[in-house]
Design a protein around this motif. Structure first.
Motif, PDB file in Angstrom:
ATOM      1  N   GLU A 203      -0.328   6.000 -12.387  1.00  0.00           N
ATOM      2  CA  GLU A 203       0.719   6.484 -11.485  1.00  0.00           C
ATOM      3  C   GLU A 203       1.197   5.380 -10.543  1.00  0.00           C
ATOM      4  O   GLU A 203       2.404   5.209 -10.320  1.00  0.00           O
ATOM      5  CB  GLU A 203       0.210   7.675 -10.665  1.00  0.00           C
ATOM      6  CG  GLU A 203      -0.046   8.936 -11.472  1.00  0.00           C
ATOM      7  CD  GLU A 203      -1.337   8.867 -12.293  1.00  0.00           C
ATOM      8  OE1 GLU A 203      -2.183   7.972 -12.025  1.00  0.00           O
ATOM      9  OE2 GLU A 203      -1.494   9.690 -13.209  1.00  0.00           O
ATOM     10  N   ASP A 204       0.243   4.621  -9.991  1.00  0.00           N
ATOM     11  CA  ASP A 204       0.624   3.522  -9.105  1.00  0.00           C
ATOM     12  C   ASP A 204       1.371   2.438  -9.871  1.00  0.00           C
ATOM     13  O   ASP A 204       2.342   1.848  -9.363  1.00  0.00           O
ATOM     14  CB  ASP A 204      -0.612   2.928  -8.423  1.00  0.00           C
ATOM     15  CG  ASP A 204      -1.111   3.783  -7.269  1.00  0.00           C
ATOM     16  OD1 ASP A 204      -0.334   4.620  -6.771  1.00  0.00           O
ATOM     17  OD2 ASP A 204      -2.282   3.633  -6.877  1.00  0.00           O
ATOM     18  N   LEU A 205       0.936   2.156 -11.100  1.00  0.00           N
ATOM     19  CA  LEU A 205       1.632   1.156 -11.903  1.00  0.00           C
ATOM     20  C   LEU A 205       3.056   1.614 -12.229  1.00  0.00           C
ATOM     21  O   LEU A 205       3.978   0.798 -12.281  1.00  0.00           O
ATOM     22  CB  LEU A 205       0.867   0.878 -13.189  1.00  0.00           C
ATOM     23  CG  LEU A 205      -0.383  -0.001 -13.060  1.00  0.00           C
ATOM     24  CD1 LEU A 205      -1.049  -0.169 -14.409  1.00  0.00           C
ATOM     25  CD2 LEU A 205      -0.036  -1.362 -12.469  1.00  0.00           C
ATOM     26  N   HIS A 206       3.224   2.913 -12.437  1.00  0.00           N
ATOM     27  CA  HIS A 206       4.576   3.446 -12.678  1.00  0.00           C
ATOM     28  C   HIS A 206       5.455   3.162 -11.468  1.00  0.00           C
ATOM     29  O   HIS A 206       6.625   2.768 -11.615  1.00  0.00           O
ATOM     30  CB  HIS A 206       4.504   4.946 -12.960  1.00  0.00           C
ATOM     31  CG  HIS A 206       5.807   5.552 -13.369  1.00  0.00           C
ATOM     32  ND1 HIS A 206       6.817   5.816 -12.461  1.00  0.00           N
ATOM     33  CD2 HIS A 206       6.292   5.932 -14.580  1.00  0.00           C
ATOM     34  CE1 HIS A 206       7.846   6.341 -13.083  1.00  0.00           C
ATOM     35  NE2 HIS A 206       7.562   6.424 -14.376  1.00  0.00           N
ATOM     36  N   SER A 207       4.918   3.336 -10.258  1.00  0.00           N
ATOM     37  CA  SER A 207       5.679   3.054  -9.036  1.00  0.00           C
ATOM     38  C   SER A 207       6.007   1.569  -8.932  1.00  0.00           C
ATOM     39  O   SER A 207       7.112   1.188  -8.519  1.00  0.00           O
ATOM     40  CB  SER A 207       4.888   3.509  -7.806  1.00  0.00           C
ATOM     41  OG  SER A 207       4.652   4.899  -7.834  1.00  0.00           O
ATOM     42  N   VAL A 208       5.034   0.719  -9.282  1.00  0.00           N
ATOM     43  CA  VAL A 208       5.278  -0.730  -9.275  1.00  0.00           C
ATOM     44  C   VAL A 208       6.412  -1.081 -10.236  1.00  0.00           C
ATOM     45  O   VAL A 208       7.328  -1.852  -9.902  1.00  0.00           O
ATOM     46  CB  VAL A 208       3.995  -1.492  -9.667  1.00  0.00           C
ATOM     47  CG1 VAL A 208       4.288  -2.972  -9.910  1.00  0.00           C
ATOM     48  CG2 VAL A 208       2.926  -1.349  -8.595  1.00  0.00           C
ATOM     49  N   LEU A 209       6.366  -0.505 -11.441  1.00  0.00           N
ATOM     50  CA  LEU A 209       7.383  -0.795 -12.450  1.00  0.00           C
ATOM     51  C   LEU A 209       8.760  -0.274 -12.039  1.00  0.00           C
ATOM     52  O   LEU A 209       9.781  -0.936 -12.271  1.00  0.00           O
ATOM     53  CB  LEU A 209       6.966  -0.183 -13.789  1.00  0.00           C
ATOM     54  CG  LEU A 209       5.793  -0.874 -14.492  1.00  0.00           C
ATOM     55  CD1 LEU A 209       5.266  -0.012 -15.630  1.00  0.00           C
ATOM     56  CD2 LEU A 209       6.205  -2.239 -15.012  1.00  0.00           C
ATOM     57  N   ALA A 210       8.783   0.909 -11.433  1.00  0.00           N
ATOM     58  CA  ALA A 210      10.063   1.466 -10.989  1.00  0.00           C
ATOM     59  C   ALA A 210      10.702   0.563  -9.939  1.00  0.00           C
ATOM     60  O   ALA A 210      11.917   0.301  -9.965  1.00  0.00           O
ATOM     61  CB  ALA A 210       9.858   2.874 -10.438  1.00  0.00           C
ATOM     62  N   ARG A 211       9.894   0.077  -9.006  1.00  0.00           N
ATOM     63  CA  ARG A 211      10.401  -0.837  -7.979  1.00  0.00           C
ATOM     64  C   ARG A 211      10.899  -2.135  -8.610  1.00  0.00           C
ATOM     65  O   ARG A 211      11.968  -2.646  -8.261  1.00  0.00           O
ATOM     66  CB  ARG A 211       9.299  -1.122  -6.962  1.00  0.00           C
ATOM     67  CG  ARG A 211       9.711  -2.084  -5.853  1.00  0.00           C
ATOM     68  CD  ARG A 211       8.545  -2.388  -4.926  1.00  0.00           C
ATOM     69  NE  ARG A 211       8.958  -3.285  -3.851  1.00  0.00           N
ATOM     70  CZ  ARG A 211       9.002  -4.607  -3.968  1.00  0.00           C
ATOM     71  NH1 ARG A 211       8.658  -5.173  -5.117  1.00  0.00           N
ATOM     72  NH2 ARG A 211       9.388  -5.357  -2.950  1.00  0.00           N
ATOM     73  N   SER A 212      10.116  -2.687  -9.541  1.00  0.00           N
ATOM     74  CA  SER A 212      10.502  -3.941 -10.195  1.00  0.00           C
ATOM     75  C   SER A 212      11.785  -3.768 -10.994  1.00  0.00           C
ATOM     76  O   SER A 212      12.657  -4.646 -10.981  1.00  0.00           O
ATOM     77  CB  SER A 212       9.371  -4.424 -11.115  1.00  0.00           C
ATOM     78  OG  SER A 212       8.189  -4.689 -10.380  1.00  0.00           O
ATOM     79  N   ALA A 213      11.910  -2.641 -11.692  1.00  0.00           N
ATOM     80  CA  ALA A 213      13.113  -2.396 -12.491  1.00  0.00           C
ATOM     81  C   ALA A 213      14.350  -2.328 -11.606  1.00  0.00           C
ATOM     82  O   ALA A 213      15.422  -2.838 -11.964  1.00  0.00           O
ATOM     83  CB  ALA A 213      12.953  -1.109 -13.293  1.00  0.00           C
ATOM     84  N   ARG A 214      14.210  -1.696 -10.445  1.00  0.00           N
ATOM     85  CA  ARG A 214      15.349  -1.634  -9.508  1.00  0.00           C
ATOM     86  C   ARG A 214      15.726  -3.030  -9.037  1.00  0.00           C
ATOM     87  O   ARG A 214      16.910  -3.377  -8.967  1.00  0.00           O
ATOM     88  CB  ARG A 214      15.007  -0.748  -8.306  1.00  0.00           C
ATOM     89  CG  ARG A 214      14.964   0.745  -8.612  1.00  0.00           C
ATOM     90  CD  ARG A 214      14.966   1.553  -7.331  1.00  0.00           C
ATOM     91  NE  ARG A 214      13.823   1.243  -6.474  1.00  0.00           N
ATOM     92  CZ  ARG A 214      12.644   1.845  -6.551  1.00  0.00           C
ATOM     93  NH1 ARG A 214      12.441   2.795  -7.459  1.00  0.00           N
ATOM     94  NH2 ARG A 214      11.666   1.510  -5.725  1.00  0.00           N
ATOM     95  N   LYS A 215      14.716  -3.840  -8.701  1.00  0.00           N
ATOM     96  CA  LYS A 215      14.968  -5.198  -8.229  1.00  0.00           C
ATOM     97  C   LYS A 215      15.680  -6.033  -9.287  1.00  0.00           C
ATOM     98  O   LYS A 215      16.512  -6.891  -8.973  1.00  0.00           O
ATOM     99  CB  LYS A 215      13.646  -5.873  -7.851  1.00  0.00           C
ATOM    100  CG  LYS A 215      12.992  -5.330  -6.597  1.00  0.00           C
ATOM    101  CD  LYS A 215      13.590  -5.972  -5.364  1.00  0.00           C
ATOM    102  CE  LYS A 215      12.852  -5.576  -4.109  1.00  0.00           C
ATOM    103  NZ  LYS A 215      13.432  -6.197  -2.897  1.00  0.00           N
ATOM    104  N   LEU A 216      15.316  -5.810 -10.566  1.00  0.00           N
ATOM    105  CA  LEU A 216      15.878  -6.591 -11.659  1.00  0.00           C
ATOM    106  C   LEU A 216      17.146  -5.964 -12.243  1.00  0.00           C
ATOM    107  O   LEU A 216      17.706  -6.490 -13.202  1.00  0.00           O
ATOM    108  CB  LEU A 216      14.828  -6.768 -12.763  1.00  0.00           C
ATOM    109  CG  LEU A 216      13.575  -7.551 -12.357  1.00  0.00           C
ATOM    110  CD1 LEU A 216      12.566  -7.563 -13.494  1.00  0.00           C
ATOM    111  CD2 LEU A 216      13.931  -8.980 -11.954  1.00  0.00           C
ATOM    112  N   GLY A 217      17.572  -4.831 -11.693  1.00  0.00           N
ATOM    113  CA  GLY A 217      18.791  -4.193 -12.142  1.00  0.00           C
ATOM    114  C   GLY A 217      18.703  -3.603 -13.535  1.00  0.00           C
ATOM    115  O   GLY A 217      19.695  -3.585 -14.269  1.00  0.00           O
ATOM    116  N   MET A 218      17.527  -3.081 -13.902  1.00  0.00           N
ATOM    117  CA  MET A 218      17.344  -2.508 -15.233  1.00  0.00           C
ATOM    118  C   MET A 218      17.680  -1.023 -15.228  1.00  0.00           C
ATOM    119  O   MET A 218      17.420  -0.323 -14.246  1.00  0.00           O
ATOM    120  CB  MET A 218      15.894  -2.667 -15.698  1.00  0.00           C
ATOM    121  CG  MET A 218      15.401  -4.084 -15.839  1.00  0.00           C
ATOM    122  SD  MET A 218      13.689  -4.076 -16.430  1.00  0.00           S
ATOM    123  CE  MET A 218      13.262  -5.806 -16.236  1.00  0.00           C
TER     124      MET A 218
END
Length: 352
Positions: A203-218
């Motif tokens: 669950e925490d990794l999902h949050s990390v990935l969601a944040r990273s995806a937003r930063k990278l414009g995915m």
């Protein structure tokens, strides 16, 4: 100062000196270096996971700011890729100070450490990665620097040598280690706060990935991020690396979106299976099961069989395999569990 040391000034966002290899995944190009830096949270409020360490560290920093003092020295321990470097940078950012970054292997002589310490400014953060790998002479100098904010510079040799005390400004040392048991007790005891970072939940990794995806414009689907999180071995660094590889696949062979199908197809190309095992992990398991009947087998023999150094097998593959219940370590050697046989699609010898 060592060539690997560098300085970050948070006020101007400027980097000077050699960029630290620890800030990026190994072998990353300039674009991935910039992306890795952009994905790092700058404040404790943005840092995902590790709630206990975050709460404790927040108290340390808030109390230091209220007293107008530099925070106590901080020791962060835990497996690679969980955020020790990021937390060191957050400490500097929260305190509004600069940070110097170096590593234990780069400090092989007391003079190396003296050069770094003598160039610190008031309130700066000194981050030493893999601090357990410092030389003994440098460790002994660090004892005095941490406690008395002083280093003794030796001038001359032999009976005529003279120790000249050099006063240091108040600073905060942040040490990071993947093997805290190797730290000598006198050094460990000089840290005012010790935090241990654990592996992340899916669950925490999902949050990390969601944040990273937003930063990278995915453009992403929740299930696609979940698929990546489940294969990331509980490690944010791995999660972000896999996210970039899935993005590559989606842009070249898909429609650009991070979907479940894209994640599965991309990770199959990069040989990351449903449990997060990579080529080395599966080689270790397959050797244990097919060549040694499930074990026990010694580490050295196992390493030769898979064509890797024993240290690589022990420190890279084995911790995850043991944590997932696929391998057990015994005095006689490594043994593959029933789960390992089943994961490889093989029949355990005691199945009948």
């Amino acid at each position: 100062m060592s060539e690997r040391s560098y300085e970050i000034d948070f006020g101007s966002k400027a980097l000077t000196g050699a960029e630290a290899e620890r800030l990026t995944a190994g072998g990353a190009g300039e674009t991935e270096r910039a992306e890795e830096a952009a994905l790092r949270p700058q404040g404790l409020a943005d840092f995902v996971g590790q709630p206990q360490v975050r709460a404790q560290l927040s108290l340390v920093l808030e109390a230091a700011k209220a007293r107008g003092r530099t925070p106590d020295h901080v020791l962060l321990s835990g497996p690679p890729g969980l955020g020790k470097t990021t937390l060191a940078m957050i400490i500097a950012h929260e305190m509004g100070r600069g940070i110097r970054v170096t590593s234990g292997p780069a400090i092989q002589h007391a003079g190396d450490l003296a050069a770094i310490l003598s160039s610190l400014e008031e309130g700066e953060v000194l981050f030493i990665d893999e601090i357990h790998r410092m030389s003994r002479a440098a460790e002994e100098m660090l004892y005095v620097a941490m406690e008395d904010y002083r280093v003794d510079v030796i001038v001359g040799k032999g009976p005529g040598a003279t120790a000249i005390p050099l006063e240091l400004p108040f600073f905060t040392l942040v040490g990071a280690t993947t093997r805290s048991g190797l730290l000598p007790a006198p050094l460990r005891d000089r840290f005012g706060f010790t935090g241990h970072l654990d592996f992340y939940s899916a669950e925490d990794l999902h949050s990390v990935l969601a944040r990273s995806a937003r930063k990278l414009g995915m453009e992403t689907e929740e299930t696609g991020l979940t698929e990546i999180a489940m294969r990331s071995r509980g490690t944010p660094r791995i999660a972000n690396r896999l996210l970039r590889r899935v993005r590559d696949w989606a842009q070249v062979r898909g429609d650009g979106r991070i979907t479940t199908a894209a994640a599965r197809a991309a990770l199959e190309v990069y040989e990351v299976d449903a449990l997060g095992l990579d080529r080395l992990d599966r080689s270790v398991l397959r050797s244990l099961c097919t060549r040694f009947g499930g074990g026990p087998v010694g580490l050295g023999t196992l390493a030769v069989t898979v064509g890797e150094e024993a240290e690589t097998v022990e420190e890279v593959a084995e911790p995850f395999l043991v944590r997932e219940g696929l391998v057990t370590r015994t005095p006689r050697g490594r043994i593959a569990t029933r789960a390992a046989w089943e994961h490889l699609g093989l029949t355990p010898p005691d199945a009948g």
